[in-house]
Design a protein around this motif. Structure first.
Motif, mmCIF file in Angstrom:
data_model
loop_
_atom_site.group_PDB
_atom_site.id
_atom_site.type_symbol
_atom_site.label_atom_id
_atom_site.label_comp_id
_atom_site.label_asym_id
_atom_site.label_seq_id
_atom_site.Cartn_x
_atom_site.Cartn_y
_atom_site.Cartn_z
ATOM 1 N N SER A 98 3.786 -13.956 -9.674
ATOM 2 C CA SER A 98 4.025 -15.296 -9.146
ATOM 3 C C SER A 98 2.728 -15.912 -8.628
ATOM 4 O O SER A 98 2.451 -17.097 -8.861
ATOM 5 N N TYR A 99 1.925 -15.104 -7.945
ATOM 6 C CA TYR A 99 0.653 -15.589 -7.388
ATOM 7 C C TYR A 99 -0.296 -16.028 -8.497
ATOM 8 O O TYR A 99 -0.862 -17.129 -8.455
ATOM 9 N N TYR A 100 -0.461 -15.184 -9.510
ATOM 10 C CA TYR A 100 -1.413 -15.512 -10.571
ATOM 11 C C TYR A 100 -0.911 -16.624 -11.485
ATOM 12 O O TYR A 100 -1.702 -17.365 -12.061
ATOM 13 N N PHE A 127 0.823 -1.207 0.000
ATOM 14 C CA PHE A 127 0.000 0.000 0.000
ATOM 15 C C PHE A 127 0.861 1.263 0.000
ATOM 16 O O PHE A 127 0.571 2.234 -0.703
ATOM 17 N N LYS A 128 1.921 1.246 0.779
ATOM 18 C CA LYS A 128 2.812 2.408 0.848
ATOM 19 C C LYS A 128 3.465 2.676 -0.505
ATOM 20 O O LYS A 128 3.545 3.819 -0.959
ATOM 21 N N ASN A 129 3.936 1.605 -1.148
ATOM 22 C CA ASN A 129 4.605 1.756 -2.439
ATOM 23 C C ASN A 129 3.634 2.197 -3.535
ATOM 24 O O ASN A 129 3.981 3.006 -4.397
ATOM 25 N N LEU A 157 7.406 -0.299 -7.639
ATOM 26 C CA LEU A 157 6.379 -1.350 -7.672
ATOM 27 C C LEU A 157 6.916 -2.708 -8.137
ATOM 28 O O LEU A 157 6.158 -3.670 -8.250
ATOM 29 N N LEU A 158 8.206 -2.794 -8.407
ATOM 30 C CA LEU A 158 8.780 -4.028 -8.948
ATOM 31 C C LEU A 158 8.530 -5.244 -8.060
ATOM 32 O O LEU A 158 8.155 -6.317 -8.544
ATOM 33 N N SER A 159 8.734 -5.095 -6.752
ATOM 34 C CA SER A 159 8.547 -6.239 -5.851
ATOM 35 C C SER A 159 7.081 -6.649 -5.787
ATOM 36 O O SER A 159 6.756 -7.844 -5.745
ATOM 37 N N PHE A 160 6.183 -5.662 -5.794
ATOM 38 C CA PHE A 160 4.747 -5.948 -5.779
ATOM 39 C C PHE A 160 4.340 -6.696 -7.048
ATOM 40 O O PHE A 160 3.623 -7.702 -6.995
ATOM 41 N N LYS A 161 4.812 -6.229 -8.199
ATOM 42 C CA LYS A 161 4.461 -6.851 -9.473
ATOM 43 C C LYS A 161 5.032 -8.265 -9.578
ATOM 44 O O LYS A 161 4.389 -9.173 -10.116
#
Length: 206
Positions: A36-38, A8-10, A27-31
């Motif tokens: 990986s999840y999807y 959320f912060k990023n 946002l690289l780590s979030f993406k």
């Protein structure tokens, strides 16, 4: 997938900084986590053509915004509007198009209504209720066939919109030993195909 406090912060920081929000390096780590999840819940299949991304495409997998972020900015981080797809379906066919919605005004009011989509929605519909994906392997040859379930309008539209018949033709030609010289197979990754097409056009011009 749950968003962490850091996510959320990023995301907030990327929005505050403006510009091309989705491309912000913060946002690289979030993406990476999202992709990986999807990939895991989709069994490494493209959300539109169901082809095996990991084994067959050997290309960069795109995080797909079902309704394009260029037109639906508020849905940029909406998990229902996100999935994973191959570059062929995302960049070569769908791009920024959203003509697959029945009403562009209503979809902005309720993007969770699956009946407003002409295509099989990756997160709101059950893909195989509308379209079957059959694969037959004989030695090194692979034959693919899509079959619309019953009279499913979504199955029929998805089959035509994403030109899934091209996969059937490509692999059938390969199985029969037919080489198409003037047209590049859509199985080649998009960037490579574009480069080769340019070279072929130069040869034709001579």
């Amino acid at each position: 997938m749950k968003f962490t406090e850091d996510d959320f912060k990023n995301i907030k920081k990327a929005i505050d900084e403006g510009g091309k929000i989705w491309e912000n390096k913060i946002l690289l780590s979030f993406k990476k986590k999202f992709k990986s999840y999807y990939r895991s819940i989709s069994n490494d299949q493209c959300c539109y053509c169901k082809r095996d991304i990991k084994a067959e495409f050997k290309m960069v997998i795109d995080i797909e915004h079902i309704l394009p972020k260029s037109e639906f900015v508020d849905l940029m981080f909406d998990v229902i509007n996100l999935s994973v797809s191959c570059k062929r379906c995302n960049m070569n066919i769908k791009k920024e198009d959203y003509s697959f919605v029945k009403d562009s005004k209503l979809i902005k009011e309720n993007h969770l209504d699956k009946d407003l989509y002409k295509i099989i929605h990756p997160n709101l519909d059950s893909y195989f209720d509308h379209l079957n994906y059959n694969v037959e392997i004989v030695n090194e040859l692979k034959i693919v066939k899509y079959r619309v379930v019953g009279e499913s309008e979504k199955g029929d539209f998805t089959y035509k919109y994403f030109k899934l018949f091209e996969f059937e033709i490509d692999l059938m030609n390969h199985a029969q030993g037919i080489v198409v010289r003037d047209e590049l197979s859509e199985l080649i990754d998009f960037d490579t195909a574009k480069e080769i097409k340019e070279l072929l056009n130069k040869l034709k011009a001579k």
